[in-house]
Design an enzyme around this catalytic site. Structure first.
Site, PDB file in Angstrom:
ATOM      1  N   SER A   1      14.270   4.729  -4.825  1.00  0.00           N
ATOM      2  CA  SER A   1      12.909   4.616  -5.350  1.00  0.00           C
ATOM      3  C   SER A   1      12.819   5.157  -6.770  1.00  0.00           C
ATOM      4  CB  SER A   1      12.208   6.055  -4.537  1.00  0.00           C
ATOM      5  OG  SER A   1      11.028   6.264  -5.458  1.00  0.00           O
TER       6      SER A   1
ATOM      7  N   ARG B   1      -3.053  11.750   2.093  1.00  0.00           N
ATOM      8  CA  ARG B   1      -2.308  12.413   3.092  1.00  0.00           C
ATOM      9  C   ARG B   1      -2.766  13.866   2.901  1.00  0.00           C
ATOM     10  NH1 ARG B   1       2.258   9.682   0.078  1.00  0.00           N
ATOM     11  NH2 ARG B   1       1.997   7.631   0.385  1.00  0.00           N
TER      12      ARG B   1
ATOM     13  N   SER C   1       5.803  -4.538   5.337  1.00  0.00           N
ATOM     14  CA  SER C   1       5.614  -3.078   5.649  1.00  0.00           C
ATOM     15  C   SER C   1       4.161  -2.371   5.533  1.00  0.00           C
ATOM     16  CB  SER C   1       6.294  -2.284   4.374  1.00  0.00           C
ATOM     17  OG  SER C   1       6.316  -0.830   4.015  1.00  0.00           O
TER      18      SER C   1
ATOM     19  N   LYS D   1       7.183  -5.554  -1.534  1.00  0.00           N
ATOM     20  CA  LYS D   1       7.145  -4.692  -0.200  1.00  0.00           C
ATOM     21  C   LYS D   1       6.031  -4.023   0.096  1.00  0.00           C
ATOM     22  CE  LYS D   1       8.965   0.034   1.025  1.00  0.00           C
ATOM     23  NZ  LYS D   1       8.005   0.807   0.761  1.00  0.00           N
TER      24      LYS D   1
ATOM     25  N   ARG E   1      11.778   7.312   7.188  1.00  0.00           N
ATOM     26  CA  ARG E   1      12.140   8.770   7.446  1.00  0.00           C
ATOM     27  C   ARG E   1      13.219   9.155   8.099  1.00  0.00           C
ATOM     28  NH1 ARG E   1       6.969   7.050   8.198  1.00  0.00           N
ATOM     29  NH2 ARG E   1       5.049   8.413   7.176  1.00  0.00           N
TER      30      ARG E   1
ATOM     31  N   HIS F   1       4.160   0.839   4.348  1.00  0.00           N
ATOM     32  CA  HIS F   1       4.311   1.997   3.548  1.00  0.00           C
ATOM     33  C   HIS F   1       4.628   3.085   4.470  1.00  0.00           C
ATOM     34  CE1 HIS F   1       4.643   3.477  -0.822  1.00  0.00           C
ATOM     35  NE2 HIS F   1       4.691   4.449  -0.092  1.00  0.00           N
TER      36      HIS F   1
ATOM     37  N   ALA G   1      10.997   8.754  -1.946  1.00  0.00           N
ATOM     38  CA  ALA G   1      10.893   9.298  -3.108  1.00  0.00           C
ATOM     39  C   ALA G   1      11.435  10.826  -2.962  1.00  0.00           C
ATOM     40  CB  ALA G   1       9.462   9.875  -3.556  1.00  0.00           C
TER      41      ALA G   1
ATOM     42  N   THR H   1       6.738  -2.560  -5.138  1.00  0.00           N
ATOM     43  CA  THR H   1       5.886  -2.075  -4.080  1.00  0.00           C
ATOM     44  C   THR H   1       4.711  -2.459  -4.299  1.00  0.00           C
ATOM     45  OG1 THR H   1       7.613  -0.377  -3.543  1.00  0.00           O
ATOM     46  CG2 THR H   1       5.474  -0.119  -2.673  1.00  0.00           C
TER      47      THR H   1
ATOM     48  N   PRO I   1      13.563   2.746   0.246  1.00  0.00           N
ATOM     49  CA  PRO I   1      13.348   3.680  -0.681  1.00  0.00           C
ATOM     50  C   PRO I   1      12.239   4.857  -0.428  1.00  0.00           C
ATOM     51  CG  PRO I   1      11.727   1.827  -1.030  1.00  0.00           C
ATOM     52  CD  PRO I   1      12.678   1.525   0.196  1.00  0.00           C
TER      53      PRO I   1
ATOM     54  N   GLY J   1       8.410   2.613  11.479  1.00  0.00           N
ATOM     55  CA  GLY J   1       8.413   3.248  12.956  1.00  0.00           C
ATOM     56  C   GLY J   1       9.828   2.704  13.657  1.00  0.00           C
ATOM     57  N   ILE J   2      10.847   2.510  12.948  1.00  0.00           N
ATOM     58  CA  ILE J   2      12.427   2.006  13.772  1.00  0.00           C
ATOM     59  C   ILE J   2      12.765   3.399  13.975  1.00  0.00           C
ATOM     60  CG2 ILE J   2      14.394   1.179  13.272  1.00  0.00           C
ATOM     61  CD1 ILE J   2      12.741  -1.477  12.988  1.00  0.00           C
TER      62      ILE J   2
ATOM     63  N   TYR K   1       8.054   0.799  -9.029  1.00  0.00           N
ATOM     64  CA  TYR K   1       6.403   1.050  -9.502  1.00  0.00           C
ATOM     65  C   TYR K   1       6.049   0.576 -10.641  1.00  0.00           C
ATOM     66  CZ  TYR K   1       5.679   3.573  -5.037  1.00  0.00           C
ATOM     67  OH  TYR K   1       5.492   3.903  -3.715  1.00  0.00           O
TER      68      TYR K   1
HETATM   69  C1  LIG Z   1       8.678  10.563   2.084  1.00  0.00           C
HETATM   70  C2  LIG Z   1       8.422   9.140   1.806  1.00  0.00           C
HETATM   71  C3  LIG Z   1       8.569   8.869   0.665  1.00  0.00           C
HETATM   72  C4  LIG Z   1       8.386   7.478   0.465  1.00  0.00           C
HETATM   73  N1  LIG Z   1       8.291   6.995  -0.925  1.00  0.00           N
HETATM   74  C5  LIG Z   1       8.533   5.644  -1.234  1.00  0.00           C
HETATM   75  C6  LIG Z   1       8.672   5.348  -2.650  1.00  0.00           C
HETATM   76  O1  LIG Z   1       8.618   6.002  -3.569  1.00  0.00           O
HETATM   77  N2  LIG Z   1       8.625   3.772  -2.602  1.00  0.00           N
HETATM   78  C7  LIG Z   1       8.285   3.100  -1.776  1.00  0.00           C
HETATM   79  O2  LIG Z   1       8.332   1.850  -2.016  1.00  0.00           O
HETATM   80  N3  LIG Z   1       8.119   3.348  -0.582  1.00  0.00           N
HETATM   81  C8  LIG Z   1       8.086   4.689  -0.228  1.00  0.00           C
HETATM   82  N4  LIG Z   1       7.961   5.129   0.820  1.00  0.00           N
HETATM   83  C9  LIG Z   1       7.921   4.253   2.189  1.00  0.00           C
HETATM   84  C10 LIG Z   1       9.318   3.638   2.682  1.00  0.00           C
HETATM   85  O3  LIG Z   1      10.024   2.774   1.782  1.00  0.00           O
HETATM   86  C11 LIG Z   1       9.033   2.818   3.910  1.00  0.00           C
HETATM   87  O4  LIG Z   1       8.250   1.933   3.653  1.00  0.00           O
HETATM   88  C12 LIG Z   1       8.728   3.608   5.382  1.00  0.00           C
HETATM   89  O5  LIG Z   1       9.357   5.047   5.280  1.00  0.00           O
HETATM   90  C13 LIG Z   1       9.138   3.001   6.526  1.00  0.00           C
HETATM   91  O6  LIG Z   1       8.752   3.549   7.568  1.00  0.00           O
HETATM   92  P1  LIG Z   1       9.448   4.454   8.383  1.00  0.00           P
HETATM   93  O7  LIG Z   1       9.581   5.904   7.670  1.00  0.00           O
HETATM   94  O8  LIG Z   1       8.540   4.770   9.712  1.00  0.00           O
HETATM   95  O9  LIG Z   1      10.830   3.992   8.647  1.00  0.00           O
HETATM   96  C14 LIG Z   1       8.107   6.617   1.521  1.00  0.00           C
HETATM   97  C15 LIG Z   1       7.963   6.784   2.681  1.00  0.00           C
HETATM   98  C16 LIG Z   1       8.190   8.219   3.040  1.00  0.00           C
HETATM   99  C17 LIG Z   1       8.235   8.815   4.420  1.00  0.00           C
HETATM  100  C1  LIG Z   2       3.628   6.698  -5.838  1.00  0.00           C
HETATM  101  C2  LIG Z   2       3.955   7.171  -4.290  1.00  0.00           C
HETATM  102  C3  LIG Z   2       5.497   7.727  -4.512  1.00  0.00           C
HETATM  103  C4  LIG Z   2       5.924   8.404  -3.316  1.00  0.00           C
HETATM  104  C5  LIG Z   2       5.570   7.586  -2.062  1.00  0.00           C
HETATM  105  O1  LIG Z   2       5.640   6.309  -1.852  1.00  0.00           O
HETATM  106  C6  LIG Z   2       4.977   8.128  -0.822  1.00  0.00           C
HETATM  107  O2  LIG Z   2       5.068   9.295  -0.857  1.00  0.00           O
HETATM  108  O3  LIG Z   2       4.954   7.434   0.337  1.00  0.00           O
END
Ligand SMILES: Cc1cc2nc3c(=O)[nH]c(=O)nc-3n(C[C@H](O)[C@H](O)[C@H](O)COP(=O)(O)O)c2cc1C
Ligand SMILES: CCCCC(=O)C(=O)O
Length: 367
Positions: free
Chosen positions: A113, A171, A259, A237, A316, A261, A86, A162, A84, A294-295, A136
């Protein structure tokens, strides 16, 4: 019009990241790319994969490779699912519709998401493949319950709660950029579709949204409450500790996602591939174990499977594909990782996922 012909320069996930960067605004690219604080965990998520060697077996019949597996009762042709993320319409106007269709096309699972820029119903209508909903928990429990009910009635097959985001990790680039959704994009699941979002909500920083609306008092007790609301299987998660994974199991979760995140929450959290083996060992097959973080290569997927994950999720990489070429880009990123995994399995002497065992993986000697 985008040129639909495959551009041979886009072969790897990193190629797609470069192409995405060239197309995205600085604010959007920074939001997608960033980790928390100094990015220590962000670097480690990838470095930790590089430290692992694959000690391949030779002279195994790998003429046919079977990459298929079953996750929560859903058969997938290869063990790479969509994490997921956002705000996908920030990457491309087709956003979640395009990425969910690309996942469907390839037969894999798409996780939507809570903070999507397309409503969960619209995504369900647009793509026929298997989908999970990431949740969430909001302070407003009525809203939370309504999200669960909507996901269930729209046909999502699992809820992914999550648990690593009581507040938003800092960030730095987003703070400096004053990150906000541009005019015209909304958190589509959280506004009454018929009425516009209140102005201050639309323009708010993500961090202040989370601070004001997310329930930072959430505990293990609430996991029981959530499970009681739904007949859908629940995944937790954001787990990086074996004891928390066992607690998730005891709380009724059908599985865990190892994870951090994507390194966007606690900087200093461990690389997920480092903690995966101990978590897999602790739950000992009693629940589903997935991992993300990181995959970027098929060989990373092979390592994660060897160390105990049933399947992995990618965050990503999907955003880079979407930003670079829309849905076509997402399909190419997922197919590219799938094909890399197929080659890695052949070269490692593994015709099936079950034959990817832990003995294949050794930590590289420090030089
Ligand atoms: C831009 C962005 C937004 C994300 N938004 C969410 C989200 O809304 N909910 C959530 O559980 N995780 C969110 N994540 C975390 C991802 O689900 C995931 O754990 C993470 O991207 C895995 O790492 P990777 O980007 O290296 O594959 C987000 C990650 C990124 C990069
Ligand atoms: C509440 C966070 C929403 C988006 C997210 O998970 C992220 O930007 O990593």
């Amino acid at each position: 019009m985008q040129d639909p012909r495959p551009a041979p320069s886009l072969l790897t996930v990193d190629d797609f990241e470069r192409a995405a960067r060239a197309r995205l605004s600085k604010m959007a690219y920074d939001y997608y790319r960033s980790g928390a604080d100094e990015g220590r965990t962000l670097r480690e998520n990838r470095r930790a994969f590089r430290r692992l060697e694959i000690h391949h077996r030779v002279l195994v019949d790998v003429a046919e490779r079977d990459m298929s597996t079953t996750v929560l009762g859903t058969r997938v042709p290869f063990p790479i699912l969509v994490a997921p993320t956002a705000y996908q319409r920030l990457a491309h106007p087709d956003g979640e519709i395009a990425s969910s269709r690309a996942a469907s096309e390839l037969g894999t699972i798409f996780t939507l998401s809570t903070l999507s820029t397309t409503s969960l119903e619209a995504v369900a209508d647009a793509s026929s493949g298997p989908k999970w909903f990431q949740l969430y928990v909001h302070k407003d429990r009525g809203l939370t319950r309504a999200l669960v009910e909507r996901a269930e009635s729209a046909g999502y097959r699992a809820l992914m709660l999550t648990v690593d985001t009581p507040v938003l990790g800092r960030r730095i680039a987003d703070v400096r950029n004053g990150f906000a959704l541009p005019e015209g994009l909304v958190m589509a699941n959280l506004v009454d579709a018929a009425s516009a979002a209140p102005a201050e909500e639309r323009g708010s920083l993500l961090a202040s949204y989370v601070a004001s609306r997310h329930d930072a008092s959430l505990t293990w007790r609430d996991v029981g409450w959530l499970a009681s609301l739904t007949r859908l299987p629940l995944l937790l998660k954001g787990i990086v500790r074996p004891d928390d994974a066992v607690r998730a199991l005891d709380a009724g979760a059908a599985g865990v996602v190892v994870s951090n995140h994507g390194a966007r929450q606690l900087d200093g959290a461990p690389a997920t591939i480092e903690v995966l083996p101990a978590i897999a060992e602790a739950v000992a097959g009693r629940c589903l174990v997935l991992m993300d973080g990181g995959i970027r290569w098929g060989t990373d997927v092979l390592k994660a499977i060897a160390l105990g994950a049933r399947a992995v999720l990618v965050g990503r990489p999907v955003l880079w594909g979407l930003a670079a070429l829309g849905g076509e880009g997402v399909a190419r990123v997922l197919a590219g990782l799938r094909d890399e995994l197929s080659i890695a399995m052949a070269l490692a002497g593994c015709p099936t996922l079950a034959s990817i065992d832990r003995d294949l993986i050794r930590r590289a000697q420090a030089r």
